[in-house]
Design an enzyme around this catalytic site. Structure first.
Site, PDB file in Angstrom:
ATOM      1  N   ASP A  59      -8.958  -3.922  41.753  1.00 52.97           N
ATOM      2  CA  ASP A  59      -9.458  -4.445  43.028  1.00 52.97           C
ATOM      3  C   ASP A  59     -10.964  -4.666  42.941  1.00 52.97           C
ATOM      4  OD1 ASP A  59      -6.899  -4.137  44.336  1.00 52.97           O
ATOM      5  OD2 ASP A  59      -7.337  -2.008  44.578  1.00 52.97           O
ATOM      6  N   HIS A  75      -2.517  -6.922  48.682  1.00 59.08           N
ATOM      7  CA  HIS A  75      -2.755  -5.491  48.835  1.00 59.08           C
ATOM      8  C   HIS A  75      -3.161  -5.131  50.256  1.00 59.08           C
ATOM      9  CE1 HIS A  75      -3.337  -3.969  44.442  1.00 59.08           C
ATOM     10  NE2 HIS A  75      -2.130  -3.726  44.898  1.00 59.08           N
ATOM     11  N   HIS A 135       8.132  -8.660  41.185  1.00 57.33           N
ATOM     12  CA  HIS A 135       8.494  -8.044  39.910  1.00 57.33           C
ATOM     13  C   HIS A 135       9.653  -8.765  39.236  1.00 57.33           C
ATOM     14  CE1 HIS A 135       6.297  -3.955  39.845  1.00 57.33           C
ATOM     15  NE2 HIS A 135       5.622  -4.819  40.585  1.00 57.33           N
ATOM     16  N   TRP A 138      -4.839   0.325  51.216  1.00 55.02           N
ATOM     17  CA  TRP A 138      -6.010  -0.492  50.921  1.00 55.02           C
ATOM     18  C   TRP A 138      -6.717  -0.909  52.206  1.00 55.02           C
ATOM     19  CZ3 TRP A 138      -1.694  -0.479  47.873  1.00 55.02           C
ATOM     20  CH2 TRP A 138      -1.868  -0.422  46.487  1.00 55.02           C
ATOM     21  N   ARG A 192       7.140  -6.685  46.764  1.00 55.11           N
ATOM     22  CA  ARG A 192       7.127  -6.216  45.374  1.00 55.11           C
ATOM     23  C   ARG A 192       8.408  -6.606  44.636  1.00 55.11           C
ATOM     24  NH1 ARG A 192       7.621  -0.032  43.576  1.00 55.11           N
ATOM     25  NH2 ARG A 192       7.064  -0.232  41.376  1.00 55.11           N
TER      26      ARG A 192
END
Length: 336
Positions: A286, A225, A72, A257, A68
């Site tokens: 999703d 994910h 980002h 997930w 992440r």
């Protein structure tokens, strides 16, 4: 020792600093002076930093938040803006307080590609809602040791290494990214995706097309994910805990997930397609991968063929990591 205590040693003046402000000041200084602490060999420093990231991943199981972190930083890129660094992208701006406080980075929003960190019990004092400042604290000691590695490179190196160490494909990475120098160069808030927009497919395309990515790349990147879990107290999504998360690793809880949420494979696509397990999370962004006619072509393919997913994911991840980057040397540095 907390990262802001470590950083404070390198900041002039003896007055105590607020943890966040100490992190900010130090990152400004380190970003402006990329001098090598290991004899100036950029590739050697990058390789050393990569080995440190591998050890960090083994110790902390923090693969999701490092992915992440890289995404980002680069995901703020706007292809319609030609001037660097106004275009955003992989330029290390995420180290500054103003950008860390953006809702998608601080844990107060519901980003579409949210991937969370799972600390060991020894790190339970780190507050989950502190968002990506936690990721910065994790990698700051590596930056201190290998000061010639820019933040922009370190964020992307950590992200790619986390994917590979979780069992994912080898990412064809280049390094040599230049850091922005000041918080005034951070991108405006609002360029990262949301999880529950009224029109998920339209929203995903709006955000990712702005970056110059296409439908195949949107779906391939969504496959990340397979790592991570969402916490309702942080994002407003997911269950407080499930049979897959109640015992950790790290602090228990949240909803993942996939059942093996620290393993990178194609199970995300299989699970979203089948939706047979109420303990597995499916966000609107999703579900739309199997509802939109263009997205569905790739989602179906990846659910059946992990090799195809890995190939497309590796290309998409590498492309994302280069968005908005200015390289020195211009052709970049390859470690492999």
């Amino acid at each position: 020792m907390a990262v802001h205590h470590l950083i404070r040693r390198g900041v002039s003046g003896g007055s105590p600093l607020h943890p966040f402000r100490g992190l900010l000041f130090a990152s400004q200084e380190l970003g402006r002076h990329p001098l090598s602490s290991a004899a100036g060999d950029a590739a050697a420093e990058l390789r050393g930093a990569r080995e440190e990231v591998k050890q960090l991943l083994k110790a902390k199981s923090c693969h999701p938040i490092l992915v992440r972190l890289g995404w980002h930083d680069s995901g703020t890129y706007d292809k319609n803006i030609t001037e660097w660094p106004k275009c955003g992208g992989a330029n290390g701006s995420l180290r500054f307080e103003i950008e860390l406080k953006h809702a998608a980075n601080a844990g107060t929003a519901s980003p579409s590609l949210v991937i969370y960190c799972f600390m060991t019990q020894d790190d339970s004092h780190i507050i989950p809602t502190a968002g990506l400042v936690n990721a910065l604290k994790l990698v700051q000691p590596i930056k201190d040791k290998y000061s010639g590695v820019t933040y922009a490179d370190l964020f992307q190196l950590a992200s790619a290494t986390a994917i590979e160490e979780a069992g994912g494909p080898k990412i064809p990475m280049l390094y040599g990214r230049v850091d922005v120098a000041a918080p005034e160069q951070c991108p405006p808030e609002g360029r990262l995706p949301a999880a529950g927009p009224p029109s998920p497919a339209e929203h995903l395309r709006e955000v990712f097309y702005r970056m110059g990515l296409n439908d195949k790349e949107i779906v391939a990147l969504s496959g990340a994910h397979t790592l991570g879990r969402a916490r309702p107290e942080r994002s407003g999504w997911g269950k407080p805990e499930t049979k897959y998360t109640k015992n950790g690793p790290g602090a228990p809880g949240g909803q993942s997930w996939t059942s093996q949420w620290l393993k990178f494979d194609n199970s995300y696509f299989k699970d979203v397609k089948e939706r047979r397990d109420e303990d597995l999370l499916v966000l609107p962004t999703d579900a739309v991968l199997f509802e939109d006619s263009s997205f569905k072509i790739y989602a179906e393919k990846y659910a059946e063929d992990q090799d195809a997913f890995f190939n497309d994911y590796a290309e998409a991840h590498a492309k994302l990591s280069n968005l908005g980057a200015k390289f020195d040397p211009p052709k970049g540095i390859s470690l492999d």
